[in-house]
Design a protein around this motif. Structure first.
Motif, PDB file in Angstrom:
ATOM      1  N   ALA A  37       0.838  -1.202   0.000  1.00  0.00           N
ATOM      2  CA  ALA A  37       0.000   0.000   0.000  1.00  0.00           C
ATOM      3  C   ALA A  37       0.871   1.248   0.000  1.00  0.00           C
ATOM      4  O   ALA A  37       1.938   1.270   0.606  1.00  0.00           O
ATOM      5  N   SER A  38       0.387   2.292  -0.700  1.00  0.00           N
ATOM      6  CA  SER A  38       1.103   3.575  -0.697  1.00  0.00           C
ATOM      7  C   SER A  38       0.109   4.702  -0.941  1.00  0.00           C
ATOM      8  O   SER A  38      -0.872   4.545  -1.668  1.00  0.00           O
ATOM      9  N   TRP A  39       0.383   5.841  -0.284  1.00  0.00           N
ATOM     10  CA  TRP A  39      -0.437   7.029  -0.471  1.00  0.00           C
ATOM     11  C   TRP A  39      -0.127   7.633  -1.832  1.00  0.00           C
ATOM     12  O   TRP A  39       1.018   7.631  -2.277  1.00  0.00           O
ATOM     13  N   VAL A  40      -1.126   8.159  -2.495  1.00  0.00           N
ATOM     14  CA  VAL A  40      -0.943   8.814  -3.797  1.00  0.00           C
ATOM     15  C   VAL A  40      -0.432  10.222  -3.545  1.00  0.00           C
ATOM     16  O   VAL A  40      -1.075  11.008  -2.846  1.00  0.00           O
ATOM     17  N   ALA A  41       0.733  10.522  -4.106  1.00  0.00           N
ATOM     18  CA  ALA A  41       1.351  11.841  -3.939  1.00  0.00           C
ATOM     19  C   ALA A  41       0.804  12.816  -4.976  1.00  0.00           C
ATOM     20  O   ALA A  41       0.388  12.415  -6.074  1.00  0.00           O
ATOM     21  N   ALA A  42       0.823  14.086  -4.624  1.00  0.00           N
ATOM     22  CA  ALA A  42       0.427  15.136  -5.568  1.00  0.00           C
ATOM     23  C   ALA A  42       1.404  15.144  -6.737  1.00  0.00           C
ATOM     24  O   ALA A  42       2.600  14.904  -6.562  1.00  0.00           O
ATOM     25  N   LYS A  43       0.895  15.422  -7.920  1.00  0.00           N
ATOM     26  CA  LYS A  43       1.734  15.466  -9.126  1.00  0.00           C
ATOM     27  C   LYS A  43       1.888  16.899  -9.582  1.00  0.00           C
ATOM     28  O   LYS A  43       0.934  17.679  -9.553  1.00  0.00           O
ATOM     29  N   ASP A  44       3.096  17.236 -10.018  1.00  0.00           N
ATOM     30  CA  ASP A  44       3.376  18.591 -10.491  1.00  0.00           C
ATOM     31  C   ASP A  44       2.446  19.002 -11.627  1.00  0.00           C
ATOM     32  O   ASP A  44       1.979  20.137 -11.670  1.00  0.00           O
ATOM     33  N   GLU A  45       2.164  18.087 -12.553  1.00  0.00           N
ATOM     34  CA  GLU A  45       1.312  18.452 -13.689  1.00  0.00           C
ATOM     35  C   GLU A  45      -0.112  18.781 -13.251  1.00  0.00           C
ATOM     36  O   GLU A  45      -0.776  19.604 -13.882  1.00  0.00           O
ATOM     37  N   ASP A  46      -0.579  18.153 -12.173  1.00  0.00           N
ATOM     38  CA  ASP A  46      -1.915  18.482 -11.665  1.00  0.00           C
ATOM     39  C   ASP A  46      -1.926  19.887 -11.067  1.00  0.00           C
ATOM     40  O   ASP A  46      -2.871  20.649 -11.264  1.00  0.00           O
TER      41      ASP A  46
END
Length: 147
Positions: free
Chosen positions: A131-140
């Motif tokens: 399991a892993s948390w979804v990190a914010a993406k620069d493109e978003d």
């Protein structure tokens, strides 16, 4: 304007039909639905989405209100799910209605960009590697700069 944060699945066709029904004063209705992807390697088994109910509802109402005012929308709808979702399940839906298509499209994109990058939801993916948390993406984040 209607904002719904729910755990249960929603019927896209029924929601889209109800949203557009009887709106002969508006010339454009735009809809978008986000779906859980299987992941880059195809190994995602489930995504878990968490949120703080009062905070999430308030944040979505504020951003939808901004969209309604900025693009003179006749109506807006945001549905976002939380809980455990499998690949292929619908996560969210945005619908906008305006007199002209440009306003409806731009408002829908604005709402989608906000939901992807700033809405107070936390996503955790479960797959073959654990399991892993979804990190914010620069493109978003970059997508928000155009608004």
């Amino acid at each position: 304007m209607r904002i719904v944060v729910q755990e249960t699945p929603f019927d896209f066709a029924a929601e889209a039909d109800a949203f557009a029904r009887g709106r002969d004063d508006l010339g454009a209705v735009v809809t978008f639905t986000g779906v859980v992807r299987a992941g880059d390697g195809g190994d995602l088994s489930v995504m878990e989405i968490e949120h703080y109910p009062g905070m999430t509802q308030k944040a979505l109402e504020e951003i939808a209100g901004q969209a309604v005012a900025r693009w003179s929308l006749g109506d807006a709808l945001v549905i976002h799910r939380y809980g455990r979702l499998a690949p292929g399940e619908r996560i969210m839906m945005v619908a906008t209605a305006a007199r002209h298509r440009k306003d409806a499209f731009e408002a829908a994109e604005f709402l989608m960009d906000y939901l992807k990058s700033r809405a107070p939801f936390w996503k955790k993916e479960f797959g073959a590697q654990g399991a892993s948390w979804v990190a914010a993406k620069d493109e978003d984040e970059d997508a928000l700069t155009r608004w």
